[in-house]
Design a protein around this motif. Structure first.
Motif, PDB file in Angstrom:
ATOM      1  N   LYS A 137       1.052  -1.267   0.055  1.00 52.79           N
ATOM      2  CA  LYS A 137      -0.144   0.006   0.102  1.00 52.79           C
ATOM      3  C   LYS A 137       0.868   1.323  -0.077  1.00 52.79           C
ATOM      4  O   LYS A 137       0.549   2.343  -0.647  1.00 52.79           O
ATOM      5  CB  LYS A 137      -1.048  -0.078   1.201  1.00 52.79           C
ATOM      6  CG  LYS A 137      -2.049  -1.134   1.295  1.00 52.79           C
ATOM      7  CD  LYS A 137      -2.745  -1.142   2.330  1.00 52.79           C
ATOM      8  CE  LYS A 137      -3.610  -2.343   2.591  1.00 52.79           C
ATOM      9  NZ  LYS A 137      -4.381  -2.318   3.947  1.00 52.79           N
ATOM     10  N   LYS A 138       1.887   1.161   0.779  1.00 56.66           N
ATOM     11  CA  LYS A 138       2.747   2.375   0.912  1.00 56.66           C
ATOM     12  C   LYS A 138       3.561   2.766  -0.418  1.00 56.66           C
ATOM     13  O   LYS A 138       3.651   3.918  -0.952  1.00 56.66           O
ATOM     14  CB  LYS A 138       3.894   2.243   2.065  1.00 56.66           C
ATOM     15  CG  LYS A 138       3.207   2.164   3.603  1.00 56.66           C
ATOM     16  CD  LYS A 138       4.143   2.179   4.574  1.00 56.66           C
ATOM     17  CE  LYS A 138       3.522   2.379   5.851  1.00 56.66           C
ATOM     18  NZ  LYS A 138       2.828   3.502   6.206  1.00 56.66           N
ATOM     19  N   LEU A 139       3.932   1.634  -1.092  1.00 59.30           N
ATOM     20  CA  LEU A 139       4.606   1.740  -2.294  1.00 59.30           C
ATOM     21  C   LEU A 139       3.501   2.065  -3.391  1.00 59.30           C
ATOM     22  O   LEU A 139       4.240   3.068  -4.239  1.00 59.30           O
ATOM     23  CB  LEU A 139       5.324   0.292  -2.796  1.00 59.30           C
ATOM     24  CG  LEU A 139       6.416  -0.239  -2.091  1.00 59.30           C
ATOM     25  CD1 LEU A 139       6.712  -1.579  -2.211  1.00 59.30           C
ATOM     26  CD2 LEU A 139       7.505   0.712  -2.453  1.00 59.30           C
ATOM     27  N   MET A 140       2.634   1.796  -3.415  1.00 55.23           N
ATOM     28  CA  MET A 140       1.359   2.110  -4.296  1.00 55.23           C
ATOM     29  C   MET A 140       1.133   3.648  -4.240  1.00 55.23           C
ATOM     30  O   MET A 140       1.213   4.481  -5.264  1.00 55.23           O
ATOM     31  CB  MET A 140       0.059   1.561  -4.396  1.00 55.23           C
ATOM     32  CG  MET A 140       0.327   0.039  -4.934  1.00 55.23           C
ATOM     33  SD  MET A 140      -1.285  -0.547  -5.282  1.00 55.23           S
ATOM     34  CE  MET A 140      -1.831  -1.115  -3.714  1.00 55.23           C
ATOM     35  N   THR A 141       0.984   4.142  -3.039  1.00 57.54           N
ATOM     36  CA  THR A 141       0.784   5.517  -2.620  1.00 57.54           C
ATOM     37  C   THR A 141       1.925   6.405  -3.015  1.00 57.54           C
ATOM     38  O   THR A 141       1.518   7.552  -3.665  1.00 57.54           O
ATOM     39  CB  THR A 141       0.479   5.757  -1.377  1.00 57.54           C
ATOM     40  OG1 THR A 141      -0.802   4.777  -0.794  1.00 57.54           O
ATOM     41  CG2 THR A 141       0.055   7.175  -0.760  1.00 57.54           C
ATOM     42  N   LEU A 142       3.035   6.023  -2.920  1.00 60.59           N
ATOM     43  CA  LEU A 142       4.306   6.739  -3.114  1.00 60.59           C
ATOM     44  C   LEU A 142       4.481   6.644  -4.483  1.00 60.59           C
ATOM     45  O   LEU A 142       4.821   7.741  -5.341  1.00 60.59           O
ATOM     46  CB  LEU A 142       5.424   6.272  -2.518  1.00 60.59           C
ATOM     47  CG  LEU A 142       6.915   6.927  -2.661  1.00 60.59           C
ATOM     48  CD1 LEU A 142       6.779   8.427  -2.296  1.00 60.59           C
ATOM     49  CD2 LEU A 142       7.993   6.428  -1.878  1.00 60.59           C
ATOM     50  N   ALA A 143       4.149   5.754  -5.305  1.00 63.11           N
ATOM     51  CA  ALA A 143       4.289   5.795  -6.675  1.00 63.11           C
ATOM     52  C   ALA A 143       3.140   6.649  -7.568  1.00 63.11           C
ATOM     53  O   ALA A 143       3.407   7.568  -8.422  1.00 63.11           O
ATOM     54  CB  ALA A 143       4.060   4.415  -7.288  1.00 63.11           C
ATOM     55  N   GLU A 144       2.066   6.751  -7.086  1.00 60.22           N
ATOM     56  CA  GLU A 144       1.087   7.969  -7.253  1.00 60.22           C
ATOM     57  C   GLU A 144       1.773   9.175  -6.963  1.00 60.22           C
ATOM     58  O   GLU A 144       1.351  10.279  -7.853  1.00 60.22           O
ATOM     59  CB  GLU A 144      -0.315   7.515  -6.787  1.00 60.22           C
ATOM     60  CG  GLU A 144      -0.976   6.305  -7.410  1.00 60.22           C
ATOM     61  CD  GLU A 144      -2.256   6.095  -6.806  1.00 60.22           C
ATOM     62  OE1 GLU A 144      -3.143   5.385  -7.299  1.00 60.22           O
ATOM     63  OE2 GLU A 144      -2.507   6.584  -5.403  1.00 60.22           O
ATOM     64  N   LYS A 145       2.358   9.387  -5.757  1.00 62.73           N
ATOM     65  CA  LYS A 145       2.732  10.794  -5.332  1.00 62.73           C
ATOM     66  C   LYS A 145       3.737  11.271  -6.214  1.00 62.73           C
ATOM     67  O   LYS A 145       3.774  12.308  -6.681  1.00 62.73           O
ATOM     68  CB  LYS A 145       3.168  10.475  -4.056  1.00 62.73           C
ATOM     69  CG  LYS A 145       3.787  12.097  -3.414  1.00 62.73           C
ATOM     70  CD  LYS A 145       4.176  11.879  -1.993  1.00 62.73           C
ATOM     71  CE  LYS A 145       4.767  13.054  -1.351  1.00 62.73           C
ATOM     72  NZ  LYS A 145       4.904  12.834   0.160  1.00 62.73           N
ATOM     73  N   GLU A 146       4.590  10.466  -6.856  1.00 60.94           N
ATOM     74  CA  GLU A 146       5.589  10.606  -7.769  1.00 60.94           C
ATOM     75  C   GLU A 146       5.045  10.886  -9.013  1.00 60.94           C
ATOM     76  O   GLU A 146       5.998  11.261  -9.951  1.00 60.94           O
ATOM     77  CB  GLU A 146       6.829   9.540  -7.691  1.00 60.94           C
ATOM     78  CG  GLU A 146       7.442   9.282  -6.410  1.00 60.94           C
ATOM     79  CD  GLU A 146       8.406  10.501  -6.036  1.00 60.94           C
ATOM     80  OE1 GLU A 146       8.719  11.235  -6.867  1.00 60.94           O
ATOM     81  OE2 GLU A 146       8.703  10.722  -4.808  1.00 60.94           O
TER      82      GLU A 146
END
Length: 460
Positions: A110-119
């Motif tokens: 979940k954290k990786l997906m959220t950071l991917a979208e943030k980037e």
């Protein structure tokens, strides 16, 4: 001109790759067959634990998530071996008190997906890839509403797991070698529940193993006080197998006799056993891993392995860090990047799959053998006395970035050295004899010379 990147799969590796490429200015789009796990619960009965080690932490540092994940990662400094008679032996992982870490797969993903979208990456959920045309980079999707869509990618990565659609596309091309091998063993997820006030009912900072020869159970700690348990045994067979466990009494009898110390801590055992699926264990190999400068496989799509070394995610993350380094080396020359990526990672992908199978036998059977436990103690002592010349294979794999292929090649040489040592009586008694220490130093030096020709450089 910076290329647009398409990634199949928003799992751990796909999301991490999206972060790395987005930070470098690439426009990244991910297509994921499942719904958004941030809005739905993880499927029951699927293992939610990861064993994070050095290679994984390095990748998280690259993504900028290391500091965020450290507080919810539980260090495990060794194995607690639960014997049938109730005796527990502790086997440390490292001579330097190093640990592997139990991390929630769901939380990390979940954290990786959220950071991917943030980037800046875009993730499309419930896009199931039906087929992939490798030469054209064309992906045929079935979307959640049952409509179909074809997308032609510019630069494509298959991070969609052991049953990758892109990998399947490769198999329809000429001169592609591929295979998949299932163990005759399956696994079922169970749980040990916390005590009062969320207390862990077993030692928190250890990986627990109940080795029983032809089958075993393991348990990894979670931050809520539970332990995720996994029972591994043959699907079928006249001896103990999932096929034989047909009734609640069968399961209860097994745990009474073989896992007696765990059973009182598992009040939901019978519900878990008959509700959760019995899942298969697969190893895959494929060559090539990439096609020209257009697409490549990464993570489990390239090298699915069984989970017994805790290196599946770590190996996939290391794929990403190697790619990142190659971007530094070659810039926008994706033909050169993907060619060297495969040259470097293919031998290591093959090696880690062998290491995982070797460790399965060790965990299931050998850790209950007093001679094997004695060998592990000797390995740790050798590592302390000769730190520049002898590093146990497990420590190479889990606590360094030594190429997996190098670690695999060291096994036979270490076997020969340990056989020499153990064939001369009790090691720790012998170490009181200066003459034996002199001989031992010569043996270790000969071992070191024999393996010096191998590449011990950092893979990532």
């Amino acid at each position: 001109m910076t290329r647009q990147v398409t990634i199949l799969g928003a799992g751990l590796v796909g999301s991490l790759l999206a972060i790395i490429l987005s930070k470098r200015g690439y426009i990244v789009t991910i297509y994921e067959r499942r719904p958004d796990m941030r809005k739905a619960s993880i499927s029951a009965g699927k293992s939610i634990n990861l064993a994070m080690s050095a290679r994984g932490w390095k990748a998280l540092e690259l993504a900028g998530l290391k500091e965020e994940m450290e507080p919810i990662a539980i260090p495990m400094f060794g194995r607690h071996l639960h014997q049938p008679d109730g005796h527990i032996a502790f086997q440390p992982y490292s001579r330097n008190h190093e640990a592997i870490y139990s991390v929630s797969r769901g939380d990390l993903n979940k954290k990786l997906m959220t950071l991917a979208e943030k980037e800046g990456a875009t993730i499309h959920f419930e896009y199931r890839c039906i087929s992939a045309d490798v030469v054209r980079n064309a992906l045929h999707f079935e979307i959640a509403n049952k409509t179909q869509k074809v997308i032609v990618a510019d630069l494509l990565f298959g991070a969609d797991g052991a049953f990758s659609a892109l990998r399947e596309g490769y198999t329809h091309m000429n001169r592609v070698n591929c295979d998949q091998h299932y163990l005759e063993y399956g696994y079922k997820e169970l749980a040990i529940l916390p005590g009062k006030n969320g207390k862990w009912m077993l030692e928190k900072n250890a990986l627990h193993i109940w080795p029983r020869g032809k089958y075993m159970m393991i348990a990894l700690p979670n931050t809520d006080g539970t332990f995720t348990c996994t029972l591994f045994m043959p699907f079928e067979g006249d001896e103990m197998s999932f096929e034989k466990l047909k009734t609640e009494q069968d399961v209860s009898d097994l745990f009474d006799t073989q896992f007696a110390d765990a059973k009182p801590l598992m009040p939901e055992l019978l519900d878990d056993f008959f509700t959760n699926p019995t899942s298969a264990l697969i190893t895959t190999h494929i060559s090539p891993w990439h096609h020209k400068d257009k697409n490549a496989l990464i993570g489990d799509a390239a090298h699915a392995i069984v989970p017994f070394y805790g290196q599946g995610m770590n190996a996939g993350f290391e794929d990403c860090t190697v790619l990142s380094g190659l971007l530094d080396k070659y810039g926008e020359d994706w033909g050169a990047i993907l060619k060297e990526y495969e040259e470097r990672r293919k031998p290591n992908g093959d090696a880690v799959s062998q290491l995982a199978l070797i460790n399965f036998v060790e965990m299931r059977d050998k850790v209950a053998d007093p001679m094997f436990l004695e060998r592990k103690k000797i390995e740790k002592e050798l590592g302390k006395r000769y730190p520049e010349q002898f590093i146990p294979v497990y420590e190479m794999v889990s606590f360094s970035h030594t190429p997996y292929n190098t670690a695999l090649q060291c096994i036979q040489a270490q076997d020969r050295l340990l056989q020499q040592i153990m064939g001369n009586g009790d090691f720790f008694t012998n170490m009181e004899d200066a003459g034996f220490v002199e001989i031992l130093t010569r043996w270790v030096t000969e071992y070191h010379i024999a393996v010096q020709q191998l590449d011990f450089g950092n893979e990532a």
